[in-house]
Design a protein around this motif. Structure first.
Motif, PDB file in Angstrom:
ATOM      1  N   ASP A   3      -1.210 -26.480 -61.777  1.00 35.60           N
ATOM      2  CA  ASP A   3      -1.677 -27.696 -62.229  1.00 35.60           C
ATOM      3  C   ASP A   3      -1.177 -29.043 -61.573  1.00 35.60           C
ATOM      4  O   ASP A   3      -1.513 -30.200 -61.953  1.00 35.60           O
ATOM      5  CB  ASP A   3      -1.498 -27.838 -63.808  1.00 35.60           C
ATOM      6  N   SER A   4      -0.138 -28.555 -60.551  1.00 35.01           N
ATOM      7  CA  SER A   4       0.330 -29.861 -60.005  1.00 35.01           C
ATOM      8  C   SER A   4      -0.812 -30.274 -58.763  1.00 35.01           C
ATOM      9  O   SER A   4      -1.327 -29.482 -58.054  1.00 35.01           O
ATOM     10  CB  SER A   4       1.810 -29.432 -59.152  1.00 35.01           C
ATOM     11  N   ALA A   5      -0.581 -31.608 -58.293  1.00 38.73           N
ATOM     12  CA  ALA A   5      -1.162 -32.179 -57.474  1.00 38.73           C
ATOM     13  C   ALA A   5      -0.521 -31.442 -55.970  1.00 38.73           C
ATOM     14  O   ALA A   5      -1.576 -31.216 -54.983  1.00 38.73           O
ATOM     15  CB  ALA A   5      -1.000 -33.680 -57.232  1.00 38.73           C
ATOM     16  N   THR A   6       0.351 -31.199 -55.976  1.00 39.27           N
ATOM     17  CA  THR A   6       1.117 -30.613 -54.669  1.00 39.27           C
ATOM     18  C   THR A   6       0.350 -29.252 -54.308  1.00 39.27           C
ATOM     19  O   THR A   6      -0.124 -28.693 -53.080  1.00 39.27           O
ATOM     20  CB  THR A   6       2.451 -30.201 -54.497  1.00 39.27           C
ATOM     21  N   PHE A   7       0.022 -28.391 -55.271  1.00 41.84           N
ATOM     22  CA  PHE A   7      -0.569 -27.113 -55.222  1.00 41.84           C
ATOM     23  C   PHE A   7      -2.086 -27.151 -54.621  1.00 41.84           C
ATOM     24  O   PHE A   7      -2.411 -26.802 -53.827  1.00 41.84           O
ATOM     25  CB  PHE A   7      -0.728 -26.299 -56.706  1.00 41.84           C
ATOM     26  N   PHE A   8      -2.835 -28.217 -55.178  1.00 49.22           N
ATOM     27  CA  PHE A   8      -4.161 -28.308 -55.041  1.00 49.22           C
ATOM     28  C   PHE A   8      -4.187 -28.837 -53.513  1.00 49.22           C
ATOM     29  O   PHE A   8      -5.024 -28.522 -52.598  1.00 49.22           O
ATOM     30  CB  PHE A   8      -4.993 -29.159 -55.923  1.00 49.22           C
ATOM     31  N   HIS A   9      -3.455 -29.896 -53.251  1.00 50.89           N
ATOM     32  CA  HIS A   9      -3.259 -30.358 -51.686  1.00 50.89           C
ATOM     33  C   HIS A   9      -3.064 -29.373 -50.600  1.00 50.89           C
ATOM     34  O   HIS A   9      -3.567 -29.572 -49.855  1.00 50.89           O
ATOM     35  CB  HIS A   9      -2.328 -31.498 -51.920  1.00 50.89           C
ATOM     36  N   GLN A  10      -2.096 -28.614 -51.265  1.00 49.20           N
ATOM     37  CA  GLN A  10      -1.715 -27.623 -49.849  1.00 49.20           C
ATOM     38  C   GLN A  10      -2.896 -26.549 -49.924  1.00 49.20           C
ATOM     39  O   GLN A  10      -3.271 -26.122 -48.797  1.00 49.20           O
ATOM     40  CB  GLN A  10      -0.374 -26.891 -50.572  1.00 49.20           C
ATOM     41  N   ARG A  11      -3.600 -26.148 -51.024  1.00 49.86           N
ATOM     42  CA  ARG A  11      -4.630 -25.236 -50.817  1.00 49.86           C
ATOM     43  C   ARG A  11      -5.796 -25.773 -50.218  1.00 49.86           C
ATOM     44  O   ARG A  11      -6.467 -25.306 -49.539  1.00 49.86           O
ATOM     45  CB  ARG A  11      -5.097 -24.684 -52.275  1.00 49.86           C
ATOM     46  N   ILE A  12      -6.023 -26.982 -50.606  1.00 46.17           N
ATOM     47  CA  ILE A  12      -7.309 -27.549 -49.603  1.00 46.17           C
ATOM     48  C   ILE A  12      -7.257 -28.063 -48.552  1.00 46.17           C
ATOM     49  O   ILE A  12      -7.766 -27.697 -47.488  1.00 46.17           O
ATOM     50  CB  ILE A  12      -8.025 -28.672 -50.628  1.00 46.17           C
ATOM     51  N   ALA A  13      -5.790 -28.298 -48.084  1.00 44.96           N
ATOM     52  CA  ALA A  13      -5.591 -28.591 -46.719  1.00 44.96           C
ATOM     53  C   ALA A  13      -5.571 -27.374 -45.827  1.00 44.96           C
ATOM     54  O   ALA A  13      -6.094 -27.584 -44.770  1.00 44.96           O
ATOM     55  CB  ALA A  13      -4.323 -29.191 -46.674  1.00 44.96           C
ATOM     56  N   GLN A  14      -5.043 -26.310 -46.381  1.00 43.26           N
ATOM     57  CA  GLN A  14      -5.387 -24.982 -45.742  1.00 43.26           C
ATOM     58  C   GLN A  14      -6.619 -24.778 -45.437  1.00 43.26           C
ATOM     59  O   GLN A  14      -6.968 -24.036 -44.447  1.00 43.26           O
ATOM     60  CB  GLN A  14      -4.512 -23.964 -46.426  1.00 43.26           C
ATOM     61  N   ALA A  15      -7.630 -24.691 -46.287  1.00 37.10           N
ATOM     62  CA  ALA A  15      -8.987 -24.651 -46.209  1.00 37.10           C
ATOM     63  C   ALA A  15      -9.636 -25.201 -45.241  1.00 37.10           C
ATOM     64  O   ALA A  15     -10.396 -24.964 -44.477  1.00 37.10           O
ATOM     65  CB  ALA A  15      -9.703 -24.656 -47.401  1.00 37.10           C
ATOM     66  N   LEU A  16      -9.243 -26.818 -45.197  1.00 37.68           N
ATOM     67  CA  LEU A  16      -9.913 -27.489 -44.219  1.00 37.68           C
ATOM     68  C   LEU A  16      -9.265 -27.151 -42.741  1.00 37.68           C
ATOM     69  O   LEU A  16      -9.962 -27.301 -41.716  1.00 37.68           O
ATOM     70  CB  LEU A  16      -9.460 -29.210 -44.421  1.00 37.68           C
ATOM     71  N   ALA A  17      -7.909 -27.037 -42.500  1.00 36.10           N
ATOM     72  CA  ALA A  17      -7.586 -26.446 -41.365  1.00 36.10           C
ATOM     73  C   ALA A  17      -8.070 -25.201 -40.772  1.00 36.10           C
ATOM     74  O   ALA A  17      -8.462 -25.283 -39.499  1.00 36.10           O
ATOM     75  CB  ALA A  17      -6.008 -26.282 -41.372  1.00 36.10           C
ATOM     76  N   TYR A  18      -8.462 -24.327 -41.634  1.00 30.58           N
ATOM     77  CA  TYR A  18      -9.334 -23.071 -41.251  1.00 30.58           C
ATOM     78  C   TYR A  18     -10.777 -23.662 -40.424  1.00 30.58           C
ATOM     79  O   TYR A  18     -11.095 -23.008 -39.534  1.00 30.58           O
ATOM     80  CB  TYR A  18      -9.342 -22.167 -42.304  1.00 30.58           C
ATOM     81  N   ARG A  19     -11.356 -24.456 -41.168  1.00 24.72           N
ATOM     82  CA  ARG A  19     -12.725 -24.877 -40.711  1.00 24.72           C
ATOM     83  C   ARG A  19     -12.523 -25.935 -39.698  1.00 24.72           C
ATOM     84  O   ARG A  19     -13.499 -25.725 -38.692  1.00 24.72           O
ATOM     85  CB  ARG A  19     -13.342 -25.842 -41.874  1.00 24.72           C
ATOM     86  N   ARG A  20     -11.514 -26.746 -39.427  1.00 20.55           N
ATOM     87  CA  ARG A  20     -11.365 -27.368 -38.222  1.00 20.55           C
ATOM     88  C   ARG A  20     -10.997 -26.421 -36.955  1.00 20.55           C
ATOM     89  O   ARG A  20     -11.766 -26.975 -36.071  1.00 20.55           O
ATOM     90  CB  ARG A  20     -10.071 -28.247 -38.504  1.00 20.55           C
ATOM     91  N   ALA A  21     -10.306 -25.546 -37.299  1.00 25.76           N
ATOM     92  CA  ALA A  21      -9.944 -24.768 -36.231  1.00 25.76           C
ATOM     93  C   ALA A  21     -11.231 -23.992 -35.847  1.00 25.76           C
ATOM     94  O   ALA A  21     -11.712 -23.528 -34.516  1.00 25.76           O
ATOM     95  CB  ALA A  21      -9.112 -23.489 -36.763  1.00 25.76           C
ATOM     96  N   LEU A  22     -12.135 -23.586 -36.711  1.00 25.34           N
ATOM     97  CA  LEU A  22     -13.521 -22.885 -36.214  1.00 25.34           C
ATOM     98  C   LEU A  22     -14.504 -23.939 -35.540  1.00 25.34           C
ATOM     99  O   LEU A  22     -15.183 -23.567 -34.626  1.00 25.34           O
ATOM    100  CB  LEU A  22     -14.203 -22.802 -37.444  1.00 25.34           C
ATOM    101  N   TYR A  23     -14.659 -25.031 -35.864  1.00 20.94           N
ATOM    102  CA  TYR A  23     -15.825 -25.966 -35.818  1.00 20.94           C
ATOM    103  C   TYR A  23     -15.444 -27.488 -35.132  1.00 20.94           C
ATOM    104  O   TYR A  23     -16.360 -27.889 -34.583  1.00 20.94           O
ATOM    105  CB  TYR A  23     -16.908 -26.377 -37.149  1.00 20.94           C
ATOM    106  N   GLY A  24     -14.191 -27.653 -35.285  1.00 23.69           N
ATOM    107  CA  GLY A  24     -13.545 -29.016 -34.799  1.00 23.69           C
ATOM    108  C   GLY A  24     -14.169 -30.017 -35.643  1.00 23.69           C
ATOM    109  O   GLY A  24     -13.546 -30.122 -36.878  1.00 23.69           O
ATOM    110  N   ASP A  25     -15.128 -30.754 -35.268  1.00 25.42           N
ATOM    111  CA  ASP A  25     -15.830 -31.640 -36.313  1.00 25.42           C
ATOM    112  C   ASP A  25     -16.465 -31.146 -37.583  1.00 25.42           C
ATOM    113  O   ASP A  25     -17.009 -30.210 -37.343  1.00 25.42           O
ATOM    114  CB  ASP A  25     -16.875 -32.821 -35.704  1.00 25.42           C
ATOM    115  N   LEU A  26     -16.053 -31.786 -38.548  1.00 20.17           N
ATOM    116  CA  LEU A  26     -16.471 -31.174 -39.821  1.00 20.17           C
ATOM    117  C   LEU A  26     -17.853 -32.246 -40.196  1.00 20.17           C
ATOM    118  O   LEU A  26     -17.723 -33.259 -40.020  1.00 20.17           O
ATOM    119  CB  LEU A  26     -15.674 -31.456 -41.141  1.00 20.17           C
ATOM    120  N   ASP A  27     -19.028 -31.399 -40.357  1.00 24.53           N
ATOM    121  CA  ASP A  27     -20.206 -32.241 -40.518  1.00 24.53           C
ATOM    122  C   ASP A  27     -20.785 -31.496 -41.826  1.00 24.53           C
ATOM    123  O   ASP A  27     -20.705 -31.684 -42.775  1.00 24.53           O
ATOM    124  CB  ASP A  27     -21.031 -32.239 -39.340  1.00 24.53           C
ATOM    125  N   GLY A  28     -21.965 -30.436 -41.308  1.00 29.18           N
ATOM    126  CA  GLY A  28     -22.322 -29.742 -42.444  1.00 29.18           C
ATOM    127  C   GLY A  28     -21.633 -28.479 -42.649  1.00 29.18           C
ATOM    128  O   GLY A  28     -21.745 -27.480 -41.720  1.00 29.18           O
TER     129      GLY A  28
END
Length: 391
Positions: free
Chosen positions: A73-98
């Motif tokens: 329930d901590s903000a830190t937990f969700f920040h880490q999880r979502i940041a990890q998900a974003l990093a995975y997509r950026r490594a795949l596609y570079g710019d995030l659009d669709g």
């Protein structure tokens, strides 16, 4: 934190990494967790297997977010999880659009879907546990992405299984007059509030590229065309003529807009009709197509209706095969998890036999890479895209 103890003999799947605990697998509950509360999950021997959230009113009573005891329930937990998900997509596609930024269980955030369309976020809170944490998740997304607007597309039936209402609402900001995203060098308008899923079929974006070198100079039939993504890609890759069919007037208007956006309005024609009936009429008229795309909505909503769905897939693929020109390609899809890959292929074999056609199996593809499959959770592997060639 309240504790859930797994009954003896029911912990093997969870220990292997599957993130669900079914209600009949619970042996003991310590404390009085309210629906949506965080719980520590323990095995029959008392060892901690991780942390999840609890819903006694759902068949899936616990959905796991962490393999250890952790404050989910901590903000830190969700920040880490979502940041990890974003990093995975950026490594795949570079710019995030669709792009799909968060895909539920595959990103260890079960019950949450986050899609990005340009400067707009489209979210789905599919479970009570995620709904209760909506504000914390929203604040993290606003901090990481600074979107122009955020929409909740909670108009999905699975929410009712969690005791939640269906709704669509703008959570933050103001939607632009038109939302346009890039895909494979093309541009697509997205219906954020009224479109299917969260507005666009992001899971097919890599499969669209499979049309390259298979449509040049040919006639293409795009069935269940929705917003015209397959048809517009076909025109982009050199198709001389594209006919798209869909039952929805709104979808057809969006498809026409997308053809215009990319300069293919003269080669793309979109027509309203029931695909089953249109296929029969086209066959009666002696029509033939060099490439046919068959991308229907999910026929299988539950395992109980699998036999009925198989009949639907069998009929529609047989009729499509009737229209294939010699050497032509059929790209046929199923987005239903319950329609397993081998069953889908067997259904296509039966359809080919009934149609009296010989076809080569060219390729079997899956969902886009921003919809990753969690190996321990086969339910995350749902999309089949099979490419066949008439011989």
């Amino acid at each position: 934190m309240n504790r859930i103890h797994i009954a003896a003999g029911h912990d093997r799947r969870l220990r292997a990494g599957h993130p669900w605990v079914f209600s009949n697998e619970i042996g003991l509950i310590e404390g009085q967790p309210a629906p949506g509360d965080a719980v520590a999950v323990h095995g029959p021997r008392g060892d901690c297997l991780g942390t999840g959230y609890y819903n006694p009113h759902s068949l899936i009573a616990v959905r796991m977010l962490s393999p250890q005891r952790e404050d989910i329930d901590s903000a830190t937990f969700f920040h880490q999880r979502i940041a990890q998900a974003l990093a995975y997509r950026r490594a795949l596609y570079g710019d995030l659009d669709g792009v799909r930024l968060v895909y539920g269980e595959s990103d260890f955030l079960p019950g949450l879907v986050v899609d990005l369309y340009g400067s707009v976020l489209s979210l789905q809170f599919l479970t009570l546990g995620m709904e209760r944490r909506r504000d914390a998740i929203l604040e993290v997304l606003l901090d990481l992405l600074r979107p122009e607007a955020v929409v909740a597309r909670n108009d999905v039936g699975v929410r009712e299984l969690e005791g939640l209402p269906q709704n669509i609402e703008v959570l933050r900001g103001t939607l632009p007059a038109e939302v346009i995203v890039g895909e494979n060098g093309l541009r697509f308008a997205v219906d954020i509030l009224g479109g299917q899923k969260t507005g666009h079929f992001l899971d097919q974006k890599e499969n669209h590229q499979a049309l390259r070198q298979r449509v040049e100079g040919g006639r293409v039939l795009d069935l269940f065309c929705y917003s015209g993504a397959w048809g517009v890609h076909a025109a982009h890759y050199g198709a001389s003529e594209v006919l798209g069919i869909d039952i929805s007037k709104g979808a057809l208007a969006l498809a026409q807009r997308n053809a215009e956006l990319n300069g293919f309005a003269e080669r793309c024609r979109f027509t309203q009709g029931d695909v089953f009936e249109v296929l029969r009429d086209l066959a009666a008229a002696g029509e033939r197509f060099d490439t046919i795309v068959l991308d229907p909505p999910a026929f299988v909503k539950s395992k109980k209706r699998l036999a009925e769905a198989v009949r639907g897939y069998l009929t529609i693929n047989r009729r499509a095969m009737d229209l294939l020109a010699p050497g032509g390609f059929l790209l046929t899809c199923s987005c239903s998890y319950h329609m397993e890959r081998e069953l889908f292929l067997d259904t296509l074999r039966q359809a080919a036999h009934k149609a009296g056609r010989s076809l080569r199996l060219i390729e079997v593809r899956g969902q886009a890479l921003d919809h990753p499959v969690l190996l321990a959770c086969p339910e995350t592997d749902y999309l089949k895209c099979v490419i066949l060639q008439a011989v």
